[in-house]
Motif scaffolding. Sequence first.
Motif, PDB file in Angstrom:
ATOM      1  N   GLY A 161       0.791  -1.224   0.000  1.00  0.00           N
ATOM      2  CA  GLY A 161       0.000   0.000   0.000  1.00  0.00           C
ATOM      3  C   GLY A 161       0.818   1.266   0.000  1.00  0.00           C
ATOM      4  N   VAL A 162       2.129   1.165   0.303  1.00  0.00           N
ATOM      5  CA  VAL A 162       2.990   2.350   0.285  1.00  0.00           C
ATOM      6  C   VAL A 162       4.113   2.210  -0.735  1.00  0.00           C
ATOM      7  CG1 VAL A 162       2.490   2.966   2.675  1.00  0.00           C
ATOM      8  CG2 VAL A 162       4.423   1.460   2.194  1.00  0.00           C
ATOM      9  N   SER A 163       4.040   1.192  -1.568  1.00  0.00           N
ATOM     10  CA  SER A 163       5.054   0.966  -2.595  1.00  0.00           C
ATOM     11  C   SER A 163       4.782   1.873  -3.798  1.00  0.00           C
ATOM     12  CB  SER A 163       5.045  -0.503  -3.027  1.00  0.00           C
ATOM     13  OG  SER A 163       5.883  -0.699  -4.148  1.00  0.00           O
ATOM     14  N   THR A 164       5.726   2.765  -4.108  1.00  0.00           N
ATOM     15  CA  THR A 164       5.517   3.743  -5.178  1.00  0.00           C
ATOM     16  C   THR A 164       5.138   3.108  -6.512  1.00  0.00           C
ATOM     17  OG1 THR A 164       6.924   5.409  -4.147  1.00  0.00           O
ATOM     18  CG2 THR A 164       6.633   5.562  -6.530  1.00  0.00           C
ATOM     19  N   PRO A 165       5.841   2.062  -6.993  1.00  0.00           N
ATOM     20  CA  PRO A 165       5.452   1.494  -8.296  1.00  0.00           C
ATOM     21  C   PRO A 165       4.029   0.950  -8.310  1.00  0.00           C
ATOM     22  CG  PRO A 165       7.615   0.708  -7.623  1.00  0.00           C
ATOM     23  CD  PRO A 165       7.021   1.386  -6.439  1.00  0.00           C
ATOM     24  N   ILE A 166       3.601   0.364  -7.196  1.00  0.00           N
ATOM     25  CA  ILE A 166       2.253  -0.191  -7.142  1.00  0.00           C
ATOM     26  C   ILE A 166       1.213   0.920  -7.073  1.00  0.00           C
ATOM     27  CG2 ILE A 166       0.681  -1.644  -5.803  1.00  0.00           C
ATOM     28  CD1 ILE A 166       3.157  -3.260  -4.942  1.00  0.00           C
ATOM     29  N   VAL A 167       1.459   1.902  -6.205  1.00  0.00           N
ATOM     30  CA  VAL A 167       0.524   3.020  -6.086  1.00  0.00           C
ATOM     31  C   VAL A 167       0.408   3.770  -7.410  1.00  0.00           C
ATOM     32  CG1 VAL A 167       0.083   5.221  -4.937  1.00  0.00           C
ATOM     33  CG2 VAL A 167       0.890   3.275  -3.596  1.00  0.00           C
ATOM     34  N   SER A 168       1.540   4.016  -8.070  1.00  0.00           N
ATOM     35  CA  SER A 168       1.508   4.720  -9.358  1.00  0.00           C
ATOM     36  C   SER A 168       0.761   3.908 -10.413  1.00  0.00           C
ATOM     37  CB  SER A 168       2.933   5.014  -9.834  1.00  0.00           C
ATOM     38  OG  SER A 168       3.584   5.922  -8.964  1.00  0.00           O
ATOM     39  N   SER A 169       0.963   2.588 -10.422  1.00  0.00           N
ATOM     40  CA  SER A 169       0.257   1.724 -11.367  1.00  0.00           C
ATOM     41  C   SER A 169      -1.246   1.779 -11.135  1.00  0.00           C
ATOM     42  CB  SER A 169       0.759   0.282 -11.250  1.00  0.00           C
ATOM     43  OG  SER A 169       2.130   0.196 -11.553  1.00  0.00           O
ATOM     44  N   VAL A 170      -1.648   1.714  -9.869  1.00  0.00           N
ATOM     45  CA  VAL A 170      -3.066   1.784  -9.517  1.00  0.00           C
ATOM     46  C   VAL A 170      -3.654   3.115  -9.975  1.00  0.00           C
ATOM     47  CG1 VAL A 170      -4.693   1.945  -7.589  1.00  0.00           C
ATOM     48  CG2 VAL A 170      -2.954   0.160  -7.592  1.00  0.00           C
ATOM     49  N   GLU A 171      -2.969   4.207  -9.663  1.00  0.00           N
ATOM     50  CA  GLU A 171      -3.489   5.527 -10.014  1.00  0.00           C
ATOM     51  C   GLU A 171      -3.627   5.693 -11.534  1.00  0.00           C
ATOM     52  OE1 GLU A 171      -1.027   8.502  -8.243  1.00  0.00           O
ATOM     53  OE2 GLU A 171      -2.028   8.370  -6.303  1.00  0.00           O
ATOM     54  N   TYR A 172      -2.618   5.237 -12.261  1.00  0.00           N
ATOM     55  CA  TYR A 172      -2.647   5.415 -13.712  1.00  0.00           C
ATOM     56  C   TYR A 172      -3.763   4.584 -14.353  1.00  0.00           C
ATOM     57  CZ  TYR A 172      -1.040   5.723 -18.540  1.00  0.00           C
ATOM     58  OH  TYR A 172      -0.972   5.946 -19.894  1.00  0.00           O
ATOM     59  N   LEU A 173      -3.837   3.315 -14.007  1.00  0.00           N
ATOM     60  CA  LEU A 173      -4.864   2.452 -14.590  1.00  0.00           C
ATOM     61  C   LEU A 173      -6.260   2.893 -14.165  1.00  0.00           C
ATOM     62  CD1 LEU A 173      -2.961  -0.909 -14.085  1.00  0.00           C
ATOM     63  CD2 LEU A 173      -3.431   0.189 -16.285  1.00  0.00           C
ATOM     64  N   HIS A 174      -6.390   3.309 -12.921  1.00  0.00           N
ATOM     65  CA  HIS A 174      -7.685   3.770 -12.422  1.00  0.00           C
ATOM     66  C   HIS A 174      -8.164   5.004 -13.178  1.00  0.00           C
ATOM     67  CE1 HIS A 174     -10.232   6.176  -9.627  1.00  0.00           C
ATOM     68  NE2 HIS A 174     -10.787   5.007  -9.406  1.00  0.00           N
TER      69      HIS A 174
END
Length: 381
Positions: A16-29
């Motif tokens: 939940g605080v991993s930048t690559p994962i958060v950025s991926s979620v935000e972009y796809l969302h």
Amino acid sequence: MTDKHIALIAPFGWAGVSTPIVSSVEYLHSFGYKIDLYYDKNEACNRMGLNEPLFNLDNVNIYFYDYKGEDILEEYIDLQVNKKDLEFIDFITSKDIDYDFLIGYDEEGLIRAGIYGLKNNIRFYYHSLEFYEREDQKKVAEKFFANKSEGIFTQDKYRAEILSQTLHVPISKLSVVYNSTIGEPIFEKSDFFRDMFDIDKDKKICLVTGTLMSITGVDKILESFKNCSDEFVLVLHGWLPDRNIKECIESAMKSNGGQIYYSNTILEHKDKFKIFASADISFVYYEPVNLNLKYAAWSSGKFFDSVRCGVPVIANNIPNMKTLVEDNGCGIVLDDFNEVQKAFENIMSNYEIYKKNCYKTYLKYDFKESFKNALGKDLKI
């Protein structure tokens, strides 16, 4: 907009605080994807406030996998796979969702995505955040599923070359996805730490963030600060898994009252840049004790977060760090951290130039464009 439904599989407690994962979620969302994020329940991370997702978005579901069984290997085709990963397949299958594609993070995420993807004829990708350096059965499985994947993502071309060699996959299968965030450069300064610690406006704040350990240079930075003028203060912000480093920080705070501060306040992803925007200089340090840390320069989230806020960096000299930092004119790389005071003086005397170059560097390494190119045909927007 799209009706695609995807799963991101991250088998660790700090997803939940991993930048690559958060950025991926935000972009796809942002393009209307339905996203399910699977990550592991972890008590140690939970105690540090890292196990809960620090974002709340519609059409993004969080599923915690809480495995309590044995840490043993079981047979899967010709491979030996951890029972924890095999039982995850039952967990994700129980959701009864028809996914369009999967992204597995690090080797265990790849293994889980690979087993489920091959079983259900779903395309899957491997996003490598850290090298898996052991030569064991997990490495054998990583190589197998990496070759079966649609593609492999990593943070820079140097790590891509290493993965190509160690996983025995063609370099054409690798794509660079920069470890930066989404959004415009942040020009407004923050008083987050000045308000928290009542730091005078005439003091310059030097920041150390993330996991505070000897391998991230905390002890060396603390030692270097003994020779720094009181114009500069040091703020250490993050979590402390190492008791010795915790004691080292506490000791330094007692003997250098008013110059060294510690914070472990957890902010939501959208607010985390208050931390970086409140600093004047940021430290980036990785002790090259293994392959992963030796080539950590371009995988450094704190570097990209700092330059997004126009904050120059001081880094240690590991491979490719000078290419990233000094060639882009956004900081100084040191061989000897006894030279920190001189680096401070250099940066402050040319601050506007360094700051301008920081913003240019952030824009140069764009997450969105690199992620879009990596996903290729699966990114229907």
